[in-house]
Each structure stands twice: as C-alpha cells, then as structure tokens.
Motif scaffolding. Structure first.
Motif, PDB file in Angstrom:
ATOM      1  N   LEU A   1      20.526   6.471 -16.418  1.00 20.05           N
ATOM      2  CA  LEU A   1      19.712   5.250 -16.538  1.00 20.05           C
ATOM      3  C   LEU A   1      19.271   4.742 -14.967  1.00 20.05           C
ATOM      4  O   LEU A   1      18.376   3.988 -15.012  1.00 20.05           O
ATOM      5  CB  LEU A   1      20.487   4.048 -17.085  1.00 20.05           C
ATOM      6  N   ASN A   2      20.081   5.226 -14.205  1.00 16.68           N
ATOM      7  CA  ASN A   2      19.641   4.851 -12.718  1.00 16.68           C
ATOM      8  C   ASN A   2      18.968   5.892 -11.826  1.00 16.68           C
ATOM      9  O   ASN A   2      19.280   5.879 -10.716  1.00 16.68           O
ATOM     10  CB  ASN A   2      20.690   4.039 -12.155  1.00 16.68           C
ATOM     11  N   LEU A   3      18.304   6.747 -12.453  1.00 19.14           N
ATOM     12  CA  LEU A   3      17.568   7.749 -11.592  1.00 19.14           C
ATOM     13  C   LEU A   3      16.434   7.086 -10.735  1.00 19.14           C
ATOM     14  O   LEU A   3      16.288   7.357  -9.826  1.00 19.14           O
ATOM     15  CB  LEU A   3      17.056   8.717 -12.579  1.00 19.14           C
ATOM     16  N   ASP A   4      15.910   5.767 -11.221  1.00 21.09           N
ATOM     17  CA  ASP A   4      14.937   5.337 -10.504  1.00 21.09           C
ATOM     18  C   ASP A   4      15.324   4.960  -9.086  1.00 21.09           C
ATOM     19  O   ASP A   4      14.844   5.056  -8.001  1.00 21.09           O
ATOM     20  CB  ASP A   4      14.105   4.372 -11.426  1.00 21.09           C
ATOM     21  N   PRO A   5      16.255   3.873  -9.298  1.00 20.87           N
ATOM     22  CA  PRO A   5      16.671   3.349  -7.844  1.00 20.87           C
ATOM     23  C   PRO A   5      17.702   4.498  -7.039  1.00 20.87           C
ATOM     24  O   PRO A   5      18.100   4.135  -5.929  1.00 20.87           O
ATOM     25  CB  PRO A   5      17.294   2.023  -8.110  1.00 20.87           C
TER      26      PRO A   5
END
Length: 141
Positions: free
Chosen positions: A96-100
């Motif tokens: 879920l936190n690949l973006d940041p």
C-alpha cells in the motif's frame, strides 16, 4: 488501466478495512489481500498507479492494519506463504505504500522495502524493484 485490477484493489482495501473486526484474533484475510496485491503487482506500475489514485483511502486502511497488527501475536494462519499475521501486515503496508516508499513493519525481520521486494520476487515472480527505485528518486529528490 485494467478495470479488473482496480476492482481487485478496491476489494483488497475493503478486506483490509474489515481487519478491525478481527482484533486480537488471527485471520487468513491478510493472506487473501496479499494474493490480490500479488495479482495486481504482476504489473508493478499499475499497482503504483492504484496506490496513488487511492492514497486518501490508503492512509485510513494503513491505520486499521496497524491497529490489527499491534493487537495480535504473530500467529501463523493456514496459507501457502507461511509467516505469521504480523508479517502479513508488514507485507500489506509494503504494497500500500509503494508510492512514498515507506512502510510500517511489525516484526524485526523484513524491515526494508528491498527485503520484502526480494521475497515476492522469489515467491511470485513479481518484481517491484523498478518501482521502488523510481519512487525513491522521486521521493528523496
């Protein structure tokens, strides 16, 4: 964007939200969500795009995952991946936190993005390393 991937992603978020109902109890729902993310992650850029598109929802879902993970022991559940539910929660936070390129981990193992990426590359053939490298450049520039 593959509509089926988006539907799977939204289903994964809904399942994660339901973890609040399983506080203090093991459940294999965490594994079910990992399978959904792995299926979407066959196209890592699509997974990244979905994480970006639904980032406002993801923050709340990550809070629920954290609340669930801190309420349970690292119980194993019946699934092909193995590991306990705290590990599963770390893996969910990773996806879920690949973006940041930041995630919350709930055990002393698998504390870096690269370690988890390697696990999923070995297990499912999913290679998100290019996304991680790209996002780290964007995030830390």
């Amino acid at each position: 964007m593959n509509k089926t991937s988006e539907q799977k992603f939204l289903a994964a978020l809904d399942i994660c939200t339901s973890l609040i109902d399983f506080k203090y109890r093991p459940t294999n729902l965490t594994y079910q969500v990992i399978e959904l993310f792995c299926d979407i992650g066959k196209n890592p850029l699509e997974l990244l795009e979905l994480c970006q598109r639904y980032s406002s929802k993801i923050a709340n879902v990550c809070d629920i995952i954290s609340e669930y993970a801190t309420s349970v022991d690292n119980w194993r559940v019946d699934c092909p991946l193995g590991f306990g539910v705290k590990y599963h929660c770390s893996f969910l936070s990773f996806f879920l936190n690949l973006d940041p390129c930041q995630f919350e981990y709930f055990t002393d193992n698998f504390t870096t993005l690269e370690q988890i990426a390697e696990l999923f590359k070995d297990w499912k053939g999913i290679d998100v390393n290019s996304v991680i490298k790209k996002q780290k450049v964007v995030t830390f520039s």
